[in-house]
Design a protein around this motif. Structure first.
Motif, PDB file in Angstrom:
ATOM      1  N   ASP A 364       8.117  40.529 -30.374  1.00  0.00           N
ATOM      2  CA  ASP A 364       7.430  39.884 -29.253  1.00  0.00           C
ATOM      3  C   ASP A 364       8.233  40.039 -27.969  1.00  0.00           C
ATOM      4  OD1 ASP A 364       5.468  39.063 -31.009  1.00  0.00           O
ATOM      5  OD2 ASP A 364       6.285  37.043 -31.265  1.00  0.00           O
ATOM      6  N   GLU A 365       9.544  39.859 -28.074  1.00  0.00           N
ATOM      7  CA  GLU A 365      10.398  39.938 -26.896  1.00  0.00           C
ATOM      8  C   GLU A 365      10.481  41.367 -26.362  1.00  0.00           C
ATOM      9  OE1 GLU A 365      14.090  37.875 -27.266  1.00  0.00           O
ATOM     10  OE2 GLU A 365      13.261  36.369 -28.628  1.00  0.00           O
ATOM     11  N   GLY A 366      10.591  42.332 -27.271  1.00  0.00           N
ATOM     12  CA  GLY A 366      10.659  43.721 -26.830  1.00  0.00           C
ATOM     13  C   GLY A 366       9.389  44.148 -26.116  1.00  0.00           C
ATOM     14  N   ALA A 367       8.235  43.776 -26.674  1.00  0.00           N
ATOM     15  CA  ALA A 367       6.958  44.156 -26.063  1.00  0.00           C
ATOM     16  C   ALA A 367       6.797  43.499 -24.701  1.00  0.00           C
ATOM     17  CB  ALA A 367       5.812  43.779 -26.985  1.00  0.00           C
ATOM     18  N   GLN A 368       7.186  42.229 -24.584  1.00  0.00           N
ATOM     19  CA  GLN A 368       7.018  41.546 -23.307  1.00  0.00           C
ATOM     20  C   GLN A 368       8.010  42.047 -22.265  1.00  0.00           C
ATOM     21  OE1 GLN A 368       6.228  37.217 -23.729  1.00  0.00           O
ATOM     22  NE2 GLN A 368       5.673  37.699 -25.855  1.00  0.00           N
ATOM     23  N   ALA A 369       9.161  42.530 -22.697  1.00  0.00           N
ATOM     24  CA  ALA A 369      10.086  43.162 -21.756  1.00  0.00           C
ATOM     25  C   ALA A 369       9.484  44.446 -21.179  1.00  0.00           C
ATOM     26  CB  ALA A 369      11.415  43.463 -22.448  1.00  0.00           C
ATOM     27  N   ALA A 370       8.792  45.208 -22.035  1.00  0.00           N
ATOM     28  CA  ALA A 370       8.126  46.424 -21.547  1.00  0.00           C
ATOM     29  C   ALA A 370       7.042  46.073 -20.543  1.00  0.00           C
ATOM     30  CB  ALA A 370       7.540  47.196 -22.726  1.00  0.00           C
ATOM     31  N   ASP A 371       6.261  45.044 -20.836  1.00  0.00           N
ATOM     32  CA  ASP A 371       5.227  44.609 -19.895  1.00  0.00           C
ATOM     33  C   ASP A 371       5.841  44.183 -18.569  1.00  0.00           C
ATOM     34  OD1 ASP A 371       3.225  45.085 -21.731  1.00  0.00           O
ATOM     35  OD2 ASP A 371       3.130  43.010 -22.440  1.00  0.00           O
ATOM     36  N   ARG A 372       6.961  43.489 -18.651  1.00  0.00           N
ATOM     37  CA  ARG A 372       7.638  43.025 -17.433  1.00  0.00           C
ATOM     38  C   ARG A 372       8.052  44.202 -16.559  1.00  0.00           C
ATOM     39  NH1 ARG A 372       8.015  37.992 -14.947  1.00  0.00           N
ATOM     40  NH2 ARG A 372      10.016  37.735 -13.895  1.00  0.00           N
ATOM     41  N   ALA A 467      16.342  41.958 -20.652  1.00  0.00           N
ATOM     42  CA  ALA A 467      16.971  41.705 -21.947  1.00  0.00           C
ATOM     43  C   ALA A 467      16.116  40.766 -22.792  1.00  0.00           C
ATOM     44  CB  ALA A 467      18.355  41.103 -21.744  1.00  0.00           C
ATOM     45  N   THR A 468      16.480  40.705 -24.086  1.00  0.00           N
ATOM     46  CA  THR A 468      15.868  39.733 -24.991  1.00  0.00           C
ATOM     47  C   THR A 468      16.657  38.427 -24.927  1.00  0.00           C
ATOM     48  OG1 THR A 468      17.198  40.518 -26.848  1.00  0.00           O
ATOM     49  CG2 THR A 468      15.038  41.551 -26.528  1.00  0.00           C
ATOM     50  N   SER A 469      16.163  37.418 -25.619  1.00  0.00           N
ATOM     51  CA  SER A 469      16.781  36.089 -25.555  1.00  0.00           C
ATOM     52  C   SER A 469      18.199  36.059 -26.100  1.00  0.00           C
ATOM     53  CB  SER A 469      15.917  35.093 -26.342  1.00  0.00           C
ATOM     54  OG  SER A 469      15.871  35.449 -27.719  1.00  0.00           O
ATOM     55  N   HIS A 470      18.574  37.062 -26.869  1.00  0.00           N
ATOM     56  CA  HIS A 470      19.894  37.058 -27.501  1.00  0.00           C
ATOM     57  C   HIS A 470      21.028  37.145 -26.482  1.00  0.00           C
ATOM     58  CE1 HIS A 470      16.934  38.557 -30.384  1.00  0.00           C
ATOM     59  NE2 HIS A 470      17.631  37.903 -31.285  1.00  0.00           N
ATOM     60  N   ILE A 471      20.701  37.492 -25.250  1.00  0.00           N
ATOM     61  CA  ILE A 471      21.734  37.597 -24.212  1.00  0.00           C
ATOM     62  C   ILE A 471      22.220  36.221 -23.779  1.00  0.00           C
ATOM     63  CG2 ILE A 471      20.186  37.552 -22.206  1.00  0.00           C
ATOM     64  CD1 ILE A 471      21.906  39.735 -20.941  1.00  0.00           C
ATOM     65  N   TYR A 472      21.421  35.196 -24.039  1.00  0.00           N
ATOM     66  CA  TYR A 472      21.775  33.848 -23.591  1.00  0.00           C
ATOM     67  C   TYR A 472      22.558  33.135 -24.680  1.00  0.00           C
ATOM     68  CZ  TYR A 472      21.271  29.136 -21.652  1.00  0.00           C
ATOM     69  OH  TYR A 472      21.509  27.887 -21.140  1.00  0.00           O
ATOM     70  N   GLY A 473      23.694  32.558 -24.325  1.00  0.00           N
ATOM     71  CA  GLY A 473      24.580  31.937 -25.307  1.00  0.00           C
ATOM     72  C   GLY A 473      24.143  30.580 -25.797  1.00  0.00           C
ATOM     73  N   GLY A 474      23.092  30.018 -25.225  1.00  0.00           N
ATOM     74  CA  GLY A 474      22.602  28.723 -25.669  1.00  0.00           C
ATOM     75  C   GLY A 474      22.977  27.582 -24.767  1.00  0.00           C
ATOM     76  N   SER A 475      23.877  27.812 -23.823  1.00  0.00           N
ATOM     77  CA  SER A 475      24.250  26.796 -22.833  1.00  0.00           C
ATOM     78  C   SER A 475      24.811  27.515 -21.615  1.00  0.00           C
ATOM     79  CB  SER A 475      25.283  25.818 -23.408  1.00  0.00           C
ATOM     80  OG  SER A 475      26.450  26.511 -23.792  1.00  0.00           O
TER      81      SER A 475
END
Length: 615
Positions: A364-372, A467-475
């Protein structure tokens, strides 16, 4: 394949009404009684005896012989004895029949032809230009026509007819028909399906089916993003409660999660999010389910046992299980007496009308990054990913979506698993001469991204990065994340208080460790699992409706998969902030919050730094 008893219910209904068929020649009381007796035999499932009774009536009432012969042949058909029906059908005069009887005769002849491997005759009988079929017989017509088309080699036409049938079926019949439709499509092969998909408009009814078939063939395809038109319902007052349109809460809900030592922390985060949403929903007086938690055990056998126990205990909906092996086992049962919202996605799963799948998918994240990127006019993409499974899956979906929207991959590379120098991977991109219509897509965890971005700048590569959400460390970590300045990424809106109607994220995270850092998405996932419960039926039956959730805007596609539209954020001064032009379309609250007694959530447990990835 012979139509099921459910699909053939119109035929059986005709058998039961046979005792009161109008006639020009009045029927004697004895004939009426005999016809009623034959109908009663059919109603009791004694089709052999019913057929014999109808044949006796045909011999005794020549003026209605063809009518009774048709009923006799249909009774044999219900008995799975088409060979015995065949000689009777041959002797029926079509012009002596009335009402829907000529159509029923044609359908019976078509079924006999298919039984005799004469698909051409069956096709002629089911595609007559002046064929007028009553609604109760239309499902049977579509099945026979589909089988005739398949028998003559027209697999596409056969699949189209089965897909037309889809909305008229329920339960096991629907699941079986869907599987047959997709099987027909997969037999066409990858390239023919790709060609057909490329020629279709985004709203084409066949496109989701073609994409699903390609997925079964192992092809990653572009998936149309949900058409988010209206949040679930509008608030209406009634009996002192504020209840949204479409809200239908079961009385008892079972939550199935694995309790194994290695999985307990992950399950705890989801469970705590589930009950946090449960208790947050107490600001109205809408109906609320009683919830019972079951240990799904972490394997197929124990998951099925937990599901069956929940059903036995009176559950009216099951949320879970979580692991793919568990989901495969539960959804693979011959029947699902209680609806399921599975907390994972299984490739090629055969979802019935009572099953849905909800997962945090990297695709889902990869596809929406392409759309972006396409929205920004960036049609050339350079892809840099880690070696993690989630990154590879996100990159595959990104590529499929980008190419479907007219873009192309200009270069790609994978970062080494060890070491901190990414010079070779950056050089492999060959992005130094990229134009203004190019951007970079990355999928990796925070630590690698913090190392990568400065090295891109050293190489004087200043393309926009997504990027996908994995780039964010959570805080927030402004000092460390200044290296990520300008990077845009998609993530769950609740983690950034970008979705109204939900409890403040910082307030919850301050009280519950499971809502922090690496397990925050799992906690949000659990919140959405609860909030979806009363709206599953509505979302499935109302395309364009969506639930504003903690992990994104949630809609359900043709196949029962919950689709997420995420929020876009951007690192500014080392802090992730919601971007203007986010894919988030609405901040309407996610649903009513019922108030009744409920079990307290289980206590918190230490959580690993884990992000869910649909696996």
């Amino acid at each position: 394949m012979r139509p099921s008893r459910l699909v053939a219910s119109g035929l059986l209904f005709s058998l039961l009404l046979s005792a009161c068929v109008p006639s020009v020649v009045p029927r004697s009381p004895a004939e009426v009684a005999a016809a009623q007796s034959a109908a009663n035999l059919a109603n009791q499932g004694q089709f052999e005896q019913a057929a014999q009774a109808y044949l006796t009536l045909a011999a005794q009432a020549p003026d209605r012989a063809d009518h009774y012969k048709l009923l006799a042949a249909e009774a044999y058909r219900e008995e799975n004895a088409l060979d015995r029906a065949t000689p009777i059908v041959v002797g029926i005069r079509r012009d002596k029949l009335s009402n829907d009887e000529p159509v029923r005769l044609d359908l019976l002849r078509a079924e006999i032809a298919l039984h005799q491997h004469d698909a051409a005759t069956a096709l002629n009988l089911t595609t007559q230009p002046d064929l007028s079929v009553p609604p109760n017989l239309r499902p049977r017509l579509l099945i026979l026509r589909a089988d005739a088309l398949a028998g003559t080699g027209d697999l596409w036409g056969a699949a189209v007819n089965r897909i037309q049938l889809d909305s008229t079926l329920q339960g096991a019949d629907r699941a079986q028909n869907r599987d047959q439709a997709l099987t027909l499509l997969t037999k066409l092969g990858v390239q023919p399906l790709k060609q057909r998909a490329a020629a279709m408009q985004s709203g084409d009814r066949m496109l989701p089916w073609v994409n699903e078939a390609l997925g079964r063939l192992g092809v990653t395809v572009a998936q149309a993003q949900p058409d988010l038109q209206q949040a679930v319902g509008t608030l209406v007052a009634g009996n002192g409660a504020s209840v949204r349109e479409g809200y239908k809460m079961p009385a008892h809900v079972a939550l199935l999660l694995p309790g194994n030592d290695g999985l307990a922390p992950i399950s705890a985060a989801i469970r705590e999010g589930f009950f946090a949403a449960y208790f947050q929903s107490s600001d109205t007086h809408a109906p609320r389910a009683a919830v019972r938690v079951y240990d799904s055990g972490g394997n197929a056998a124990s998951a099925i046992k937990a599901y069956n126990q929940a059903v036995s205990d009176g559950a009216q909906m099951v949320v879970g299980p979580l692991l793919r092996t568990e989901v495969t086992a539960v959804l693979g049962q011959s029947s699902l007496p209680v609806p399921v919202l599975a907390l994972n996605h299984v490739e090629n799963s055969k979802l019935s009308s009572t099953a849905s799948e909800f997962a945090l998918m990297p695709e889902d994240e990869g596809a929406q990054a392409a759309d972006r990127m396409i929205e920004r006019g960036l049609h050339n993409a350079y892809v840099l990913i880690s070696g993690d499974d989630f990154a590879k899956r996100a990159a595959a979906a990104f590529k499929a979506e980008l190419e479907a929207k007219g873009g192309q991959i200009a270069g790609n590379a994978q970062l080494p698993a060890s070491g901190v120098n990414y010079g070779d991977a950056i050089n492999a991109l060959n992005a130094g001469s990229a134009g203004t219509d190019a951007g970079i897509f990355i999928s990796m965890r925070t630590e690698q991204a913090r190392l990568l971005l400065p090295q891109l700048r050293v190489q004087r590569i200043s393309l926009p990065v997504f990027a996908t959400s994995h780039i964010y460390g959570g805080s927030d970590n402004p000092t460390a994340d200044r290296d990520l300045e300008g990077v845009e990424f998609c993530d769950a809106p609740w983690l950034f208080d970008a979705q109204t109607g939900l409890p403040n994220y910082q307030d919850v995270a301050g009280q519950l460790p499971a809502a922090r850092s690496g397990t925050a998405q799992l906690f949000a996932f659990g919140m959405d699992a609860w909030n979806l419960v009363p709206y599953l039926d509505w979302l499935r039956s109302h395309p364009g409706s969506y639930l504003p959730g903690a992990t994104g805007q949630l809609a359900i596609d043709t196949f029962g998969n919950v689709k997420r539209v995420l929020t876009w954020l951007k690192f500014q001064d080392g802090v992730a902030r919601p971007s203007n032009g986010s894919l988030q379309l609405d901040n309407t609250p996610g649903g009513p919050a019922p108030a009744s007694s409920a079990p307290a959530p289980a206590g918190s447990a230490p959580m690993p730094a884990t992000q869910p990835n649909g696996g």
